[in-house]
Design an enzyme around this catalytic site. Structure first.
Site, PDB file in Angstrom:
ATOM      1  N   TYR A 133     -50.867-114.837 -83.817  1.00  0.00           N
ATOM      2  CA  TYR A 133     -50.978-114.523 -85.364  1.00  0.00           C
ATOM      3  C   TYR A 133     -50.575-115.577 -86.153  1.00  0.00           C
ATOM      4  O   TYR A 133     -51.315-116.130 -86.671  1.00  0.00           O
ATOM      5  CB  TYR A 133     -50.064-113.173 -85.586  1.00  0.00           C
ATOM      6  N   LYS A 138     -58.122-109.201 -80.431  1.00  0.00           N
ATOM      7  CA  LYS A 138     -57.230-110.266 -79.863  1.00  0.00           C
ATOM      8  C   LYS A 138     -56.565-109.898 -79.075  1.00  0.00           C
ATOM      9  O   LYS A 138     -56.056-108.726 -78.827  1.00  0.00           O
ATOM     10  CB  LYS A 138     -56.716-110.853 -81.362  1.00  0.00           C
TER      11      LYS A 138
HETATM   12  P1  NDP Z   1     -52.638 -99.043 -75.516  1.00  0.00           P
HETATM   13  O1  NDP Z   1     -52.036 -99.127 -74.262  1.00  0.00           O
HETATM   14  O2  NDP Z   1     -52.183 -98.348 -76.628  1.00  0.00           O
HETATM   15  O3  NDP Z   1     -54.168 -98.745 -75.294  1.00  0.00           O
HETATM   16  C1  NDP Z   1     -55.066 -99.132 -74.631  1.00  0.00           C
HETATM   17  C2  NDP Z   1     -56.088 -98.227 -74.100  1.00  0.00           C
HETATM   18  O4  NDP Z   1     -57.255 -98.831 -73.175  1.00  0.00           O
HETATM   19  C3  NDP Z   1     -55.691 -97.016 -73.153  1.00  0.00           C
HETATM   20  O5  NDP Z   1     -55.078 -96.023 -74.101  1.00  0.00           O
HETATM   21  C4  NDP Z   1     -56.937 -96.534 -72.574  1.00  0.00           C
HETATM   22  O6  NDP Z   1     -57.755 -95.702 -73.443  1.00  0.00           O
HETATM   23  C5  NDP Z   1     -57.672 -97.983 -72.321  1.00  0.00           C
HETATM   24  N1  NDP Z   1     -57.271 -98.378 -70.870  1.00  0.00           N
HETATM   25  C6  NDP Z   1     -58.562 -98.285 -70.176  1.00  0.00           C
HETATM   26  N2  NDP Z   1     -58.191 -98.751 -68.842  1.00  0.00           N
HETATM   27  C7  NDP Z   1     -56.727 -99.206 -68.966  1.00  0.00           C
HETATM   28  C8  NDP Z   1     -55.622 -99.634 -68.174  1.00  0.00           C
HETATM   29  N3  NDP Z   1     -56.150-100.047 -66.718  1.00  0.00           N
HETATM   30  N4  NDP Z   1     -54.584 -99.682 -68.592  1.00  0.00           N
HETATM   31  C9  NDP Z   1     -54.119 -99.178 -69.772  1.00  0.00           C
HETATM   32  N5  NDP Z   1     -54.921 -98.840 -70.814  1.00  0.00           N
HETATM   33  C10 NDP Z   1     -56.570 -98.737 -70.326  1.00  0.00           C
HETATM   34  O7  NDP Z   1     -52.999-100.488 -76.007  1.00  0.00           O
HETATM   35  P2  NDP Z   1     -52.730-100.988 -77.546  1.00  0.00           P
HETATM   36  O8  NDP Z   1     -53.751 -99.927 -78.301  1.00  0.00           O
HETATM   37  O9  NDP Z   1     -51.862-101.543 -77.983  1.00  0.00           O
HETATM   38  O10 NDP Z   1     -54.071-102.437 -77.467  1.00  0.00           O
HETATM   39  C11 NDP Z   1     -55.393-102.375 -77.342  1.00  0.00           C
HETATM   40  C12 NDP Z   1     -55.885-103.513 -77.611  1.00  0.00           C
HETATM   41  O11 NDP Z   1     -55.817-103.772 -79.022  1.00  0.00           O
HETATM   42  C13 NDP Z   1     -55.467-105.091 -76.920  1.00  0.00           C
HETATM   43  O12 NDP Z   1     -56.343-105.729 -76.705  1.00  0.00           O
HETATM   44  C14 NDP Z   1     -54.419-105.573 -77.937  1.00  0.00           C
HETATM   45  O13 NDP Z   1     -54.353-106.568 -78.103  1.00  0.00           O
HETATM   46  C15 NDP Z   1     -55.086-105.039 -79.436  1.00  0.00           C
HETATM   47  N6  NDP Z   1     -54.334-104.764 -80.387  1.00  0.00           N
HETATM   48  C16 NDP Z   1     -54.516-105.354 -81.599  1.00  0.00           C
HETATM   49  C17 NDP Z   1     -53.710-105.137 -82.611  1.00  0.00           C
HETATM   50  C18 NDP Z   1     -53.829-105.859 -84.000  1.00  0.00           C
HETATM   51  O14 NDP Z   1     -52.973-105.994 -84.913  1.00  0.00           O
HETATM   52  N7  NDP Z   1     -55.077-106.658 -84.118  1.00  0.00           N
HETATM   53  C19 NDP Z   1     -52.191-104.461 -82.441  1.00  0.00           C
HETATM   54  C20 NDP Z   1     -52.243-104.001 -81.342  1.00  0.00           C
HETATM   55  C21 NDP Z   1     -52.987-103.908 -80.365  1.00  0.00           C
HETATM   56  P3  NDP Z   1     -58.358 -94.470 -72.913  1.00  0.00           P
HETATM   57  O15 NDP Z   1     -57.163 -93.443 -72.363  1.00  0.00           O
HETATM   58  O16 NDP Z   1     -59.056 -93.477 -73.946  1.00  0.00           O
HETATM   59  O17 NDP Z   1     -59.365 -94.880 -71.570  1.00  0.00           O
END
Ligand code: NDP
Length: 382
Positions: A234, A146
């Protein structure tokens, strides 16, 4: 259960959606770029003979909640990681026994990989549509985090491609699998509170512009929208889950310091209101400016339920009208239940409990709230 007939599905817009997505692919669309290792995973060996998943994006939520969630799953196992940071992917692959490692450049090769059935998109929102569509074109079922995507047009394109590929598309609304939230919704539907009268819900945190996972949330191209997209969704989604209706109109105002440099591209807070066909109202707030928390209260004619926190990963605090706490189960189970729920739906090729259509509905509602807030809180019909 969700009554999918209630979802606000639009008939048109699919060709428009395809155009929007291909334009995004050529123009100023955000790029997938690997990020440093954050989080402290420590997981045991994985079971086999289950629906096999690729996790796309190894960020804080993937490492902290999604991957650990698979350890409690009965129907699901991880066989592949997709990351833009090969060292991190290798390290995590070794730690979790996941040998198939793809990058964003080699991602489309998953089409030939018979050991991937489902793909879980855990990327920034601005990348959801592109990677969902690529996974569907590779013949995989997709569970997308989401909010579903940046625009309704992107959501429509994702749904159309899932239909064309005859694959399932779900949006990861985890609280629909969280035992306490599920029990609260059941009690609301059962009439235990009498006729439902009102819902109120708040969800927010104070965004840190220097922390990478918050940094992209403040950039429109990667985030799609602001606090309402990320955290307000949420309480908004929970209102529909508890009241059992979809809204017919919304109104909203922005509520954040306009000179705060964090909010040049996305909004820092929204106070919103939804009106339902039955005449009930739900209202709430989302914020990137207040201390982290989620709180919901549902009022019926003869009872009420308070939830604070309401949508935490590990702890829901639910109080019934008589002051008694409700303990319907361990919230941590929501992560395994969600992926197992999707695995079962994908295996049977039937709609997931929280399908793409629900994700589209919610993006449309938030866009209507933005329209209202841009016009001093005018009522916007859905
Ligand atoms: P993070 O920034 O921690 O992680 C995102 C990951 O995406 C990065 O570590 C990287 O992985 C990859 N990525 C690829 N391209 C990019 C870019 N241009 N900039 C940044 N990251 C990039 O974010 P979150 O983990 O907090 O969020 C990720 C998703 O999860 C979102 O859609 C968010 O809304 C969702 N979410 C849902 C939650 C829930 O409770 N359902 C809670 C928190 C987040 P790599 O280095 O491996 O390529």
């Amino acid at each position: 259960m969700i009554d999918r007939r209630r979802l606000l599905l639009g008939a048109g817009g699919l060709s428009l959606a395809a155009t929007a997505v291909s334009a995004a692919a050529q123009g100023s669309a955000p790029k997938a770029v690997g990020q440093p290792l954050l989080g402290h995973p420590d997981l045991p060996d994985q079971p086999s003979q289950r629906m096999r998943w690729a996790i796309v994006g190894l960020g804080t939520f993937a490492l902290g909640q999604v991957i650990p969630g698979f350890m409690g799953a009965d129907e699901s196992t991880i066989t592949a990681f997709v990351s833009g940071n090969p060292d991190k992917a290798k390290e995590l692959g070794a730690r979790y026994g996941v040998s198939k490692l793809y990058s964003y450049d080699t991602f489309d090769k998953i089409a030939e990989d018979k050991e991937i059935d489902c793909v879980y998109i855990v990327l920034p929102v601005g990348l959801h549509a592109e990677y969902t569509i690529r996974a569907l074109k590779a013949g995989k079922h997709v569970l997308c985090e989401k909010p579903m995507a940046s625009t309704p047009a992107e959501c429509e394109a994702m749904i159309a491609d899932a239909k064309a590929a005859n694959r399932q598309l779900g949006v990861a609304y985890r609280v629909h699998f969280e035992p306490n939230n599920v029990e609260v919704a059941r009690r609301c539907a059962s009439g235990e509170l009498g006729t439902l009268r009102y819902f109120t819900g708040d969800a927010g945190f104070n965004a840190n512009p220097d922390w990478p996972p918050h940094k992209w949330r403040l950039q429109k191209a990667l985030a799609g929208g602001g606090s309402m997209y990320d955290i307000g969704i949420y309480a908004m989604n929970a209102a529909m889950m508890c009241l059992g209706e979809d809204p017919v109109s919304v109104s909203a105002v922005y509520s954040y310091p306009r000179d705060d440099p964090r909010f040049r591209e996305v909004e820092g807070g929204v106070d919103w209101r939804m009106t339902f066909p039955s005449g009930i109202h739900a209202q709430g707030s989302s914020s990137y400016c207040y201390a982290g928390g989620t709180r919901q209260k549902i009022f019926g004619a003869t009872g009420a339920i308070v939830m604070e926190p309401a949508s935490d990963y590990y702890r829901q605090n639910v109080t019934l009208s008589n002051g008694q706490p409700l303990n319907a189960g361990n919230p941590i189970s929501q992560f395994a239940a969600q992926v197992d729920g999707f695995s079962k739906a994908a295996r049977a090729n039937v709609a997931h409990l929280t399908p793409g259509e629900m994700g589209l509905r919610d993006i449309r509602i938030i866009q209507a709230m933005y329209k209202s807030a841009d016009n001093d809180g005018m009522k916007v019909m859905l």
